[in-house]
Design an enzyme around this catalytic site. Structure first.
Site, PDB file in Angstrom:
ATOM      1  N   ASN A 278       0.837  -1.196   0.000  1.00 18.40           N
ATOM      2  CA  ASN A 278       0.000   0.000   0.000  1.00 18.40           C
ATOM      3  C   ASN A 278       0.881   1.259   0.000  1.00 18.40           C
ATOM      4  O   ASN A 278       1.604   1.476   0.957  1.00 18.40           O
ATOM      5  CB  ASN A 278      -0.910   0.004   1.232  1.00 18.40           C
ATOM      6  CG  ASN A 278      -1.910   1.125   1.193  1.00 18.40           C
ATOM      7  OD1 ASN A 278      -2.194   1.675   0.144  1.00 18.40           O
ATOM      8  ND2 ASN A 278      -2.441   1.471   2.352  1.00 18.40           N
ATOM      9  N   ASP A 305      10.930   1.257   1.858  1.00 19.27           N
ATOM     10  CA  ASP A 305       9.648   1.013   2.543  1.00 19.27           C
ATOM     11  C   ASP A 305       9.630  -0.424   3.071  1.00 19.27           C
ATOM     12  O   ASP A 305       8.642  -1.149   2.910  1.00 19.27           O
ATOM     13  CB  ASP A 305       8.459   1.286   1.629  1.00 19.27           C
ATOM     14  CG  ASP A 305       7.144   1.364   2.407  1.00 19.27           C
ATOM     15  OD1 ASP A 305       7.173   1.266   3.649  1.00 19.27           O
ATOM     16  OD2 ASP A 305       6.096   1.518   1.768  1.00 19.27           O
TER      17      ASP A 305
END
Length: 425
Positions: A278, A305
């Site tokens: 996401n 990330d």
């Protein structure tokens, strides 16, 4: 103790350095760079045909500690970082407890001091318990050591709270890292909204849910004069908004992650939950736009990330699987393979995005190979070809979208503050 690196191609874009030479390290600092250095160093690394670069700075990492040590710890996450050539990470605040107070930051700093293998810097939360309601004491977080604030994993929905955060961050002198997602447009979605969500019968997450929030946050940052940093950009429209903001003088930087410029939404067709993140993998058009934005400097930074999850959270039905993938160990190799081998960027341009630019955003005096500076260095064998296997990872979690992918560029050594923290040997 002295350490001598012999005959490396040294690339340090901050000083426009690109030459074959030796590096002499004494203690935690780089003592000398030059040809044919003679020194009685007890450890000598033969770096002929290898590249010595500044240790990577990954400003978007989830270490999960405190709270979810079954997924990752500071110790395991920083071992993974070292294996990837990363010598500094910014730990995101979505831990349990969240990094929303000076006390919680002290708790994490104590863990870092005892167990970290590379430099760990801390990002504070924007609101108490990351609930989006009550602003934290940003000045106190800064004083306790937070280099930035973010609600990462969530977006602050309340415009007034977010505007107050920008104003307080401006006053404290810290950047605001924005996870841009309008839940009213994305809730319940699991992959990009479009052809594949229709084909697979999975609920989609629209690009609009990202770029609408990018637009709002840019406008709030502009009014406040604060530094806004947009995290994990995935859509073409977000890139266009960031480019326009830069043209009009907004203090804005942005990052994307390797999976967004390497994989598109078609990767989810096999229902592999390691392709679930996401924001989600977008269209081929978005992937190409991201590559263009990296080349043009609209996207300043590449961050992993790194989001570890246990097998119990990933090896289940796609709709129920957790969002997020790991990336510390593959950050450099994927970026090199996809951007330098394809001639989108050259080595110095890539290293600007992996070292110099994140150092500037976070106010760190790092990201360079230079006499007198910290000896944070990665030594890379650029033309070594290898295949990512599950057993390769030192992270506690193995949820990588790059398993079985063929890559170029293997980290041979990572040196942090003068100590060898990873050796391929």
């Amino acid at each position: 103790m002295k350490l001598l690196i012999k005959d490396a191609r040294i690339i340090s874009p901050a000083d426009k350095l690109d030459q074959i030479a030796d590096i002499l390290i004494d203690g935690s600092k780089i003592l000398k760079i030059g040809k044919n250095i003679k020194a009685g160093a007890p450890k000598i690394i033969d770096a002929a045909n290898k590249i010595a670069v500044p240790g990577l700075i990954d400003m978007h990492v989830h270490l999960r500690e405190p709270g979810r040590e079954d997924k990752e710890t500071v110790q395991s996450g920083t071992l993974a970082a070292a294996k990837g050539g990363v010598t500094s990470v910014l730990a995101m605040p979505n831990t349990d407890p969240a990094m929303d107070s000076a006390g919680n930051i002290k708790l994490l700093k104590d863990i870092i001091q005892k167990t970290a293998n590379v430099n760990v810097f801390i990002c504070g939360a924007i609101t108490k318990e990351r609930k989006g309601k009550e602003l934290v004491d940003i000045a106190a977080l800064k004083k306790s050591g937070a280099l930035a604030i973010s609600e990462d994993g969530n977006s602050v929905d309340d415009d007034n709270v977010m505007f107050s955060a920008f104003k307080a961050a401006k006053k404290a002198g810290v950047p605001v890292i924005c996870h841009c997602e309008d839940l009213s447009l994305s809730a319940g979605g699991v992959i990009n909204a479009g052809f594949y969500s229709t084909k697979l019968g999975l609920r989609g997450i629209s690009r609009e849910s990202e770029y609408k929030r990018v637009s709002r946050d840019i406008n709030l940052a502009k009014k406040s004069g604060s530094h806004i940093h947009i995290a994990h950009v995935s859509s073409k429209e977000s890139i266009e908004l960031i480019a326009e903001a830069k043209k009009t003088g907004v203090n804005i930087t942005a990052e994307t992650a390797p999976h967004y410029f390497t994989l598109d939404e078609s990767a989810v067709e096999g229902f592999d939950t390691n392709m679930k993140m996401n924001p989600p993998l977008r269209r081929k058009e978005d992937l190409l736009a991201l590559r263009g934005a990296l080349k043009e400097g609209i996207i300043d930074i590449i961050a992993s990330d790194h989001a570890p999850h246990t097998e119990n959270e990933k090896e289940i039905e796609f709709e129920r699987a957790a969002f997020g993938v790991i990336g510390l160990e593959t950050l450099l190799a994927v970026s090199y393979t996809e951007l330098v081998k394809t001639k989108i960027l050259d080595w110095p341009q890539l290293l600007m995005k992996l070292t110099v630019n994140p150092a500037r955003v976070l106010g760190l005096k790092k990201g360079l190979v230079k006499e007198g500076e910290d000896a944070d260095i990665a030594i890379v064998s650029p033309e070594t070809e290898w295949v990512v296997e599950k057993e390769f990872f030192l992270s506690k979690s193995k949820n990588s979208p790059f398993i079985n992918k063929k890559l170029f560029g293997l980290v041979e050594y990572t040196i942090c503050k003068g100590s060898i923290v990873y050796s391929k040997g």
